[in-house]
Design an enzyme around this catalytic site. Structure first.
Site, short mmCIF file in Angstrom:
data_model
loop_
_atom_site.label_atom_id
_atom_site.label_comp_id
_atom_site.label_asym_id
_atom_site.label_seq_id
_atom_site.Cartn_x
_atom_site.Cartn_y
_atom_site.Cartn_z
N LYS A 52 51.81 25.99 25.91
CA LYS A 52 53.23 25.70 26.12
C LYS A 52 53.51 24.21 26.30
O LYS A 52 54.54 23.72 25.85
CB LYS A 52 53.77 26.50 27.31
CG LYS A 52 53.82 28.00 27.04
CD LYS A 52 54.41 28.79 28.20
CE LYS A 52 54.24 30.28 27.96
NZ LYS A 52 54.83 31.11 29.00
N GLY B 281 51.94 27.29 39.01
CA GLY B 281 51.56 27.05 37.62
C GLY B 281 52.77 26.89 36.72
O GLY B 281 53.89 26.66 37.20
N GLY B 282 52.54 27.02 35.41
CA GLY B 282 53.61 26.82 34.44
C GLY B 282 54.78 27.77 34.67
O GLY B 282 55.95 27.37 34.55
N GLY C 177 56.95 42.67 35.98
CA GLY C 177 57.42 41.63 35.06
C GLY C 177 57.88 42.10 33.70
O GLY C 177 58.13 41.28 32.81
N1 LIG Z 1 56.27 38.79 32.63
C1 LIG Z 1 56.31 37.69 31.92
O1 LIG Z 1 57.10 37.55 30.99
C2 LIG Z 1 55.40 36.54 32.25
C3 LIG Z 1 55.65 35.28 31.69
C4 LIG Z 1 54.80 34.22 32.01
C5 LIG Z 1 53.72 34.44 32.89
N2 LIG Z 1 53.50 35.68 33.41
C6 LIG Z 1 52.38 35.89 34.38
O2 LIG Z 1 52.53 34.95 35.43
C7 LIG Z 1 51.25 34.62 35.98
C8 LIG Z 1 51.08 33.10 36.08
O3 LIG Z 1 51.07 32.50 34.80
P1 LIG Z 1 50.98 30.89 34.66
O4 LIG Z 1 51.05 30.61 33.20
O5 LIG Z 1 51.95 30.23 35.57
O6 LIG Z 1 49.49 30.62 35.19
P2 LIG Z 1 48.82 29.23 35.64
O7 LIG Z 1 49.60 28.06 35.13
O8 LIG Z 1 47.37 29.37 35.30
O9 LIG Z 1 48.98 29.24 37.26
C9 LIG Z 1 48.32 30.17 38.04
C10 LIG Z 1 48.75 30.03 39.50
O10 LIG Z 1 48.19 31.14 40.19
C11 LIG Z 1 47.47 30.67 41.34
N3 LIG Z 1 46.36 31.61 41.56
C12 LIG Z 1 45.46 32.05 40.65
N4 LIG Z 1 44.64 32.95 41.22
C13 LIG Z 1 45.03 33.10 42.51
C14 LIG Z 1 44.57 33.88 43.61
N5 LIG Z 1 43.54 34.70 43.47
N6 LIG Z 1 45.22 33.76 44.78
C15 LIG Z 1 46.28 32.95 44.92
N7 LIG Z 1 46.76 32.17 43.92
C16 LIG Z 1 46.14 32.24 42.73
C17 LIG Z 1 47.03 29.27 40.99
O11 LIG Z 1 46.79 28.56 42.21
P3 LIG Z 1 45.93 27.17 42.26
O12 LIG Z 1 46.89 26.08 41.93
O13 LIG Z 1 45.45 27.12 43.68
O14 LIG Z 1 44.82 27.33 41.27
C18 LIG Z 1 48.25 28.77 40.21
O15 LIG Z 1 49.27 28.33 41.10
C19 LIG Z 1 50.22 35.31 35.08
O16 LIG Z 1 49.82 36.51 35.71
C20 LIG Z 1 51.01 35.60 33.81
O17 LIG Z 1 50.47 36.72 33.11
C21 LIG Z 1 54.32 36.73 33.12
#
Ligand SMILES: NC(=O)c1ccc[n+]([C@@H]2O[C@H](COP(=O)([O-])OP(=O)(O)OC[C@H]3O[C@@H](n4cnc5c(N)ncnc54)[C@H](OP(=O)(O)O)[C@@H]3O)[C@@H](O)[C@H]2O)c1
Length: 267
Positions: free
Chosen positions: A64, A123-124, A229
């Site tokens: 992205k 995250g993103g 979601g």
């Molecule tokens: N439904 C939808 O349309 C949709 C759209 C987009 C994303 N999503 C979902 O949203 C989630 C996040 O996506 P993203 O792209 O933002 O991911 P990302 O950029 O990789 O960010 C992940 C975040 O999760 C935290 N994290 C990971 N494992 C953790 C744990 N075990 N305990 C606590 N915090 C944890 C990380 O913390 P640190 O900074 O400490 O590493 C970081 O803040 C994913 O599950 C994705 O599938 C859904």
């Protein structure tokens, strides 16, 4: 000529966007096809988009930010988020949007009026959600496992904390935008911290879809109304579909896309 649309990702095999978008295209009899493209190097995303004569694209993890940097024109809230999930070709230019942010807002409409949100994760997705809420005038506080990713939020005047320095307030909605619960059984924050917050909250939303995550289970135990979601994924897809086809998707189209997403027959 049949228009080609695509989702770029790495990995992309698991994506449900093709079944959702193709259901919408079929429902409105649009001469188009939506496919998956496994893209390893995000730096070349614009060239690949143009070389393959795609008319529109969705972009998922981890491209992205690359897609944002490569676009000719970036529209709307994506300029602040600095990450995009949609490309369209317009007058020979690659125009980019972020539909995750408005898709999230649409998904939480069913909760009614929300005033104060605790957003777990940095995250993103958290960037998109926090700016969407802020733009709507909804208070948002970010809580993340670690400090590292908090700078973006501080730069946008969004209160943001790690588990260590957090003093909870009362929130009506708690959102899990971490990946905890996606492929594991972790809570997004320690139970001792999360449970009292959920006890005082009315609603809980998880960006993960298709299952009751440990976060949603804990929220339900504490009498929150919960939502996964699916609607966020659906509505980001519907907004992209509208850009792709230059049409307005009514409820019938949206429901056809939901059926597509769930793997149900539409016609
Ligand atoms: N439904 C939808 O349309 C949709 C759209 C987009 C994303 N999503 C979902 O949203 C989630 C996040 O996506 P993203 O792209 O933002 O991911 P990302 O950029 O990789 O960010 C992940 C975040 O999760 C935290 N994290 C990971 N494992 C953790 C744990 N075990 N305990 C606590 N915090 C944890 C990380 O913390 P640190 O900074 O400490 O590493 C970081 O803040 C994913 O599950 C994705 O599938 C859904």
């Amino acid at each position: 000529m049949t228009k080609k649309f695509v989702i770029f990702g790495n990995p992309v095999e698991h994506s449900k966007s093709p079944q959702m978008q193709n259901a919408g295209l079929k429902y409105i009899n649009f001469d188009g096809i939506y496919e998956k493209h496994h893209l390893i190097d995000g730096n070349i995303i614009k060239n690949i988009f143009l070389e393959n004569n795609y008319s529109g694209a969705n972009i998922t993890v981890p491209h992205k930010e690359f897609a944002y940097e490569n676009a000719d024109i970036v529209e709307g809230i994506a300029k602040e988020i600095k990450a995009v999930n949609t490309y369209i070709l317009k007058d020979g230019k690659v125009v980019a949007y972020n539909t995750d942010a408005p898709g999230f807002l649409k998904a939480i409409e069913s909760f009614g009026k929300v005033k104060n949100v605790l957003l777990l994760g940095a995250g993103g997705t958290a960037k998109a959600i926090s700016l969407a809420l802020k733009e709507k005038g909804i208070r948002v506080t970010v809580l993340n496992r670690s400090e590292g990713k908090l700078e973006f939020f501080k730069n946008h005047n969004i209160p943001s904390f790690s588990w260590e320095n957090f003093k909870p307030d009362i929130y009506d909605l708690v959102v899990n935008s971490t990946s905890a619960g996606l492929k594991d059984d972790y809570l997004p924050a320690p139970k001792e911290l999360l449970e009292p917050i959920l006890k005082n909250a009315s609603f809980a939303f998880d960006c993960v879809y298709g299952k009751i995550t440990p976060f949603l289970a804990l929220a339900r135990e504490n009498n929150c109304e919960i939502k996964d979601g699916e609607d966020m994924l659906l509505h980001q897809g519907v907004l992209a579909f509208e850009y792709f086809t230059n049409t307005k998707a009514d409820n019938k189209v949206i429901e056809a896309m939901r059926k597509g997403l769930r793997g149900e027959k539409i016609l």
